[in-house]
Design an enzyme around this catalytic site. Structure first.
Site, PDB file in Angstrom:
ATOM      1  N   ASP A  23     103.277  -2.979  25.137  1.00 36.29           N
ATOM      2  CA  ASP A  23     103.485  -2.947  26.596  1.00 36.29           C
ATOM      3  C   ASP A  23     104.878  -2.437  26.975  1.00 36.29           C
ATOM      4  OD1 ASP A  23     104.443  -5.373  25.497  1.00 36.29           O
ATOM      5  OD2 ASP A  23     104.258  -6.435  27.413  1.00 36.29           O
ATOM      6  N   HIS A  50     106.720  -3.792  21.101  1.00 36.92           N
ATOM      7  CA  HIS A  50     105.428  -4.294  21.548  1.00 36.92           C
ATOM      8  C   HIS A  50     104.841  -3.192  22.432  1.00 36.92           C
ATOM      9  CE1 HIS A  50     105.923  -8.920  20.857  1.00 36.92           C
ATOM     10  NE2 HIS A  50     105.321  -8.314  19.843  1.00 36.92           N
ATOM     11  N   ASP A  91     111.648  -8.811  26.441  1.00 37.21           N
ATOM     12  CA  ASP A  91     111.028 -10.119  26.606  1.00 37.21           C
ATOM     13  C   ASP A  91     111.874 -11.163  25.878  1.00 37.21           C
ATOM     14  OD1 ASP A  91     109.058  -8.438  27.600  1.00 37.21           O
ATOM     15  OD2 ASP A  91     107.596  -8.897  26.076  1.00 37.21           O
TER      16      ASP A  91
END
Ligand SMILES: [Zn+2]
Ligand SMILES: [Zn+2]
Length: 306
Positions: free
Chosen positions: A69, A67, A215
């Site tokens: 980020d 991802h 995450d």
């Protein structure tokens, strides 16, 4: 003592997009002067400079998932290291698509990179050893997220026993035998008497462990893997009032992070990966502390001793 240093430097702890309050996910683990980067969100290289970390001591980067980020800063960092004249190989650990994504960009923009970028693919669904050297092991922690994701467990290797200097003097033990004693050997005096190791050494300092879990959806399966770690960084993107959104986006609340910390009997919890919509993270801290009191909020520039 400098030689025994084991700490984590938080470069960024926001989620999704950079804001004036938070940069994106990136951390640097410092084990006795060797630096290991975990994730590389946009602007990580700037914060790296701000925190006065040494570029030449960085040889390994671990990317939890693809991802933006967590990895948009990687390409810029690789390019900068080239401009700084780096010669040593740079090792990047990511799921197999990592090389597929980054290699074409390197081939296009960094044709004269003076060093090699070596990709190491891992299976994010497995709890496996992906790196080791003389002092450290790194293992993957399978996480549950919208794309294949792994956390990382940094584990110091067994350390040497501590020598008791008075006993070395007393038995006049030659210098060349010291390493054997530190590894557990007995000493035999010139007249054949065996001095047991326990008389010559103190027990080794127990190896320390750091777990990075971001995450992820609340996932009890990670508990046995991170059981008893000295420090756990666990994402806490939202607070309980946004539990629905948390589930949809496959993240965790601060309370859930604290529940994992408590169940895994960790010593300290760092909360991070904050949603940009949260204006005051103390709401998250209060939620977490009700379940697990030894919780702290991550922040850019924070250094936590493991
Ligand atoms: Zn993220
Ligand atoms: Zn993500």
């Amino acid at each position: 003592m400098q030689m025994e240093k084991f700490e984590v430097n938080i470069l960024g702890c926001g989620s999704a997009l950079p804001t004036t309050r938070h940069l994106l996910s990136s951390q640097v683990v410092n084990l006795r002067g060797k630096l290991f980067m975990i994730d590389c969100g946009e602007a990580a290289q700037l914060q790296y400079r701000t925190m006065k970390l040494s570029f030449s001591r960085l040889n390994h980067i671990f990317i939890s998932h693809l991802h933006g980020d967590h990895c948009f800063g990687l390409f810029g960092l690789i390019s900068t290291l080239g401009m700084l004249g780096r010669r040593d190989d740079l090792h990047i650990f990511a799921q197999p698509d990592g090389e597929k994504v980054f290699r074409p960009m390197l081939d296009y923009f960094c044709t004269d990179l003076p060093y090699q970028v070596v990709f190491h693919a891992f299976d994010p669904q497995k709890n496996a050893l992906i790196f080791e050297d003389r002092t450290l092991k790194v293992l993957t922690i399978p996480l549950k997220h919208r794309v294949p994701t792994a956390g990382f467990l940094f584990e110091e290797k067994e350390k040497n026993l501590h020598i008791v200097p008075e006993m070395i003097d007393f038995y006049q033990i030659p210098f060349c035998q010291i390493n054997a004693l530190k590894a557990g050997a007995d000493f035999v005096t010139p007249d054949g008497q065996t001095i047991p190791n326990e008389r010559l050494t103190h027990p080794a300092t127990p190896p320390k462990r750091y777990a990075y879990c971001s995450d992820t959806l609340y996932n009890e399966k990670i508990i046995p893997i991170i059981e008893g770690v000295d420090v756990l960084y666990h994402e806490s993107t939202f607070c309980e009032s946004r539990a629905e959104r948390t589930k949809q986006t496959m993240h965790s609340t601060a309370r859930q992070a604290a529940e994992i910390a408590r169940a895994a009997n960790v010593k300290k919890l760092i909360l991070g990966h904050f949603s940009a919509r949260i204006k005051d993270e103390n709401v998250l801290l209060t939620e977490a502390c009700e379940i697990f009191p030894n919780s702290v909020l991550a922040s850019e520039g924070l250094v936590v001793e493991i």
